[in-house]
Design an enzyme around this catalytic site. Structure first.
Site, PDB file in Angstrom:
ATOM      1  N   GLU A 133      32.827  44.052  34.946  1.00  0.00           N
ATOM      2  CA  GLU A 133      33.752  43.057  35.505  1.00  0.00           C
ATOM      3  C   GLU A 133      33.409  41.655  35.007  1.00  0.00           C
ATOM      4  O   GLU A 133      34.302  40.853  34.707  1.00  0.00           O
ATOM      5  CB  GLU A 133      33.665  43.122  37.035  1.00  0.00           C
ATOM      6  CG  GLU A 133      34.817  42.474  37.717  1.00  0.00           C
ATOM      7  CD  GLU A 133      34.947  42.959  39.152  1.00  0.00           C
ATOM      8  OE1 GLU A 133      34.628  44.122  39.440  1.00  0.00           O
ATOM      9  OE2 GLU A 133      35.370  42.158  39.975  1.00  0.00           O
ATOM     10  N   GLU A 178      34.473  41.395  31.363  1.00  0.00           N
ATOM     11  CA  GLU A 178      35.929  41.249  31.288  1.00  0.00           C
ATOM     12  C   GLU A 178      36.331  39.802  31.592  1.00  0.00           C
ATOM     13  O   GLU A 178      37.181  39.215  30.910  1.00  0.00           O
ATOM     14  CB  GLU A 178      36.567  42.204  32.302  1.00  0.00           C
ATOM     15  CG  GLU A 178      38.066  42.287  32.211  1.00  0.00           C
ATOM     16  CD  GLU A 178      38.629  43.285  33.224  1.00  0.00           C
ATOM     17  OE1 GLU A 178      37.936  43.629  34.197  1.00  0.00           O
ATOM     18  OE2 GLU A 178      39.784  43.695  33.047  1.00  0.00           O
ATOM     19  N   CYS A 181      37.056  46.621  43.447  1.00  0.00           N
ATOM     20  CA  CYS A 181      36.140  47.641  43.993  1.00  0.00           C
ATOM     21  C   CYS A 181      36.529  48.092  45.403  1.00  0.00           C
ATOM     22  O   CYS A 181      35.986  49.073  45.895  1.00  0.00           O
ATOM     23  CB  CYS A 181      34.710  47.138  43.972  1.00  0.00           C
ATOM     24  SG  CYS A 181      34.530  45.654  44.895  1.00  0.00           S
ATOM     25  N   SER A 239      40.922  43.702  38.007  1.00  0.00           N
ATOM     26  CA  SER A 239      39.923  44.012  36.982  1.00  0.00           C
ATOM     27  C   SER A 239      40.082  45.465  36.562  1.00  0.00           C
ATOM     28  O   SER A 239      40.370  46.343  37.388  1.00  0.00           O
ATOM     29  CB  SER A 239      38.518  43.791  37.546  1.00  0.00           C
ATOM     30  OG  SER A 239      37.563  44.384  36.691  1.00  0.00           O
ATOM     31  N   LYS A 250      37.569  55.099  50.819  1.00  0.00           N
ATOM     32  CA  LYS A 250      36.835  55.693  49.693  1.00  0.00           C
ATOM     33  C   LYS A 250      37.174  57.176  49.561  1.00  0.00           C
ATOM     34  O   LYS A 250      37.025  57.758  48.488  1.00  0.00           O
ATOM     35  CB  LYS A 250      35.330  55.503  49.867  1.00  0.00           C
ATOM     36  CG  LYS A 250      34.868  54.078  49.601  1.00  0.00           C
ATOM     37  CD  LYS A 250      34.794  53.779  48.116  1.00  0.00           C
ATOM     38  CE  LYS A 250      34.472  52.306  47.864  1.00  0.00           C
ATOM     39  NZ  LYS A 250      34.693  51.904  46.465  1.00  0.00           N
ATOM     40  N   GLU A 298      40.131  57.068  47.416  1.00  0.00           N
ATOM     41  CA  GLU A 298      39.779  56.667  46.045  1.00  0.00           C
ATOM     42  C   GLU A 298      39.154  57.839  45.276  1.00  0.00           C
ATOM     43  O   GLU A 298      39.495  58.102  44.124  1.00  0.00           O
ATOM     44  CB  GLU A 298      38.809  55.483  46.072  1.00  0.00           C
ATOM     45  CG  GLU A 298      38.490  54.947  44.677  1.00  0.00           C
ATOM     46  CD  GLU A 298      37.354  53.944  44.686  1.00  0.00           C
ATOM     47  OE1 GLU A 298      36.225  54.284  45.109  1.00  0.00           O
ATOM     48  OE2 GLU A 298      37.580  52.805  44.264  1.00  0.00           O
ATOM     49  N   GLU A 331      42.987  60.006  38.428  1.00  0.00           N
ATOM     50  CA  GLU A 331      42.367  59.455  37.214  1.00  0.00           C
ATOM     51  C   GLU A 331      40.846  59.525  37.227  1.00  0.00           C
ATOM     52  O   GLU A 331      40.205  59.276  36.208  1.00  0.00           O
ATOM     53  CB  GLU A 331      42.827  58.010  36.978  1.00  0.00           C
ATOM     54  CG  GLU A 331      42.497  57.013  38.074  1.00  0.00           C
ATOM     55  CD  GLU A 331      43.609  56.856  39.103  1.00  0.00           C
ATOM     56  OE1 GLU A 331      44.229  57.890  39.461  1.00  0.00           O
ATOM     57  OE2 GLU A 331      43.836  55.729  39.566  1.00  0.00           O
ATOM     58  N   CYS A 378      32.614  45.145  53.591  1.00  0.00           N
ATOM     59  CA  CYS A 378      32.362  46.566  53.873  1.00  0.00           C
ATOM     60  C   CYS A 378      31.459  46.797  55.086  1.00  0.00           C
ATOM     61  O   CYS A 378      31.488  47.887  55.661  1.00  0.00           O
ATOM     62  CB  CYS A 378      31.726  47.232  52.668  1.00  0.00           C
ATOM     63  SG  CYS A 378      32.707  47.115  51.180  1.00  0.00           S
TER      64      CYS A 378
HETATM   65 FE1  SF4 Z   1      37.411  47.761  51.226  1.00  0.00          FE
HETATM   66 FE2  SF4 Z   1      36.793  47.963  53.806  1.00  0.00          FE
HETATM   67 FE3  SF4 Z   1      36.373  50.024  52.158  1.00  0.00          FE
HETATM   68 FE4  SF4 Z   1      34.841  47.829  51.965  1.00  0.00          FE
HETATM   69  S1  SF4 Z   1      34.925  49.225  53.708  1.00  0.00           S
HETATM   70  S2  SF4 Z   1      35.751  48.979  50.261  1.00  0.00           S
HETATM   71  S3  SF4 Z   1      36.317  46.201  52.463  1.00  0.00           S
HETATM   72  S4  SF4 Z   1      38.365  49.150  52.727  1.00  0.00           S
END
Ligand code: SF4
Length: 408
Positions: free
Chosen positions: A140, A143, A170, A190, A230, A233, A238, A393
């Site tokens: 990052e 970049e 992220c 990014s 997450k 994600e 991908e 987070c």
């Molecule tokens: Fe985003 Fe909240 Fe997950 Fe952290 S805990 S990556 S701020 S959604």
């Protein structure tokens, strides 16, 4: 306009239990995407087409009426029992300051060594997410340097580059927000993968070959995060870089880079099912393999402003040859949860001076005025960090709900 989901993307993670919901509207006030429907006093429902899967409604519901429906605890325990499987835990920084709460410890207590001791006792191999975060920072930051060279210094730079300002990428809830609600601005994100996106391929390529010396198919990669988003994600189509790499070498298996995700709450349940108590486990040294090493820059990813600062320090050092001093952020009047700073940069090769303008935003809704500036073509910023959860987070949707600990 919400986008159409890809078939294998995991959504619908967060659900409201109609029997427990009192219709109090608290969830609506925490939802960053206006994804909750229902009149005051009536049972509420989540609109999955709008939901970011961030779990902020879940951790803030006063009646415990909202659930994370993706439960992989038993699946991970089965993998841990299988002698042909190497189960690799990649653990985020915000987990180690919250896990103790699930065992009745003081909220916010840092228990890194106890957490590693508990994970090792359960049979996990360790890859610290901070190692992967270092990779994200390098990508990052590089970049950003290329964009500064191209757009600010008018130098010729090879390769395709997105526009400035560059947004951090992220936080999966923020990325999803951008995809759902501002798809025309996606190029500002990014192109660097998140630490989770980096961790899986590193574990299944370098880790398989050099650290654990097993076939990549034998590695089961478990992300441990403070975050329900997450889970989405990790399931994105991908994120199959390791399988794609190994297919070129004759392997045929198809798998995700990160197989499953445990939240902090899930990890506590798993340890309790295995009768492992972080309060009296033998503490373990974490740095027992090259993938558990890290610089420490990634640790600050867990709090708002951390991603920005880590990447900016890398870019500053490369451009000036000097370490960046303390950053002084100012709140922006009239804008909630937006802080900005100006960073003077004197280029090491010719002494030219430029000023980078950066912004840090937490709470995804609060980014709207900054997005409007970009759409109007008058954004003053070069680099903007966005984290969905209030404070970052550490207050993620996968963190402990009851500070006194859950029952065994
Ligand atoms: Fe985003 Fe909240 Fe997950 Fe952290 S805990 S990556 S701020 S959604």
């Amino acid at each position: 306009m919400p986008k159409t989901y890809q078939a294998n993307e995991l959504t619908g993670i967060i659900k409201i239990d109609a029997d427990k919901c009192k219709g109090c509207d608290t969830c609506k006030s925490f939802c960053p995407a206006d994804a909750i429907n229902g009149a005051y006093g009536a049972t509420h429902e989540i609109d999955n087409e709008r939901c970011l899967q961030c779990g902020q409604c879940l951790v803030n519901c006063p009646f415990g009426a909202i659930e994370d429906t993706v439960d992989v605890v038993d699946q991970v325990i089965e993998k841990l029992k299988d002698s042909n499987t190497t189960v690799v835990a990649t653990v985020a920084p915000a987990v180690r300051v919250a896990l103790g709460e699930e065992f009745g410890m003081e909220p916010g207590k840092l228990i890194t060594e106890q957490m590693y001791g508990a994970l090792k006792k359960a049979g996990f191999k360790i890859m610290d997410v901070n190692f992967a975060a270092d990779n994200t920072i390098l990508e990052e930051g590089t970049e950003l340097i290329h964009k500064i060279q191209k757009y600010v210094l008018n130098q010729s730079v090879e390769g395709e580059l997105g526009p400035l300002p560059q947004f951090t990428s992220c936080c999966p809830a923020w990325v999803r927000y951008m995809e759902l609600y501002h798809p025309n601005l996606r190029q500002h994100l990014s192109s660097a993968k998140s630490p989770q996106g980096m961790a899986g391929p590193v574990a299944k390529i370098y880790g398989a070959e050099e650290v654990w010396k097993v076939q990549p198919e034998q590695i089961f990669c478990v992300g441990v995060y403070p975050c329900t988003a997450k889970k989405l994600e990790a399931s994105r189509p991908e994120f199959t870089a390791a399988a794609d790499y190994w297919k070129k070498k004759g392997h045929t298996a198809t798998y995700q880079d990160t197989d499953v995700v445990l939240t902090t709450r899930d990890l506590a349940r798993l340890l309790k099912k295995l009768n492992i108590d972080v309060r009296n486990v033998e503490p373990a040294e974490e740095k027992d393999n090259p993938l558990a090493e890290y610089t420490g820059a990634g640790t600050i990813f867990g709090a708002t402003g951390g991603v920005m600062e880590a990447a900016l320090r890398t870019a500053y050092f490369v451009l000036t040859g000097e370490e960046l001093g303390e950053l002084h952020f100012e709140p922006v009047r009239g804008l909630k949860e937006v802080k900005t700073a100006e960073v003077p940069i004197k280029l090491k090769e010719n002494g030219q001076e430029i000023t980078l303008k950066i912004a840090v935003v937490h709470g995804t809704k609060n980014v709207e005025p900054l997005l409007a500036e970009i759409e109007a073509g008058n954004s003053p910023y070069h680099f903007i960090e966005v984290m969905n959860c209030p404070g970052g987070c550490v207050n993620g949707g996968g963190q402990p709900i009851n500070p006194m600990g859950t029952s065994w």
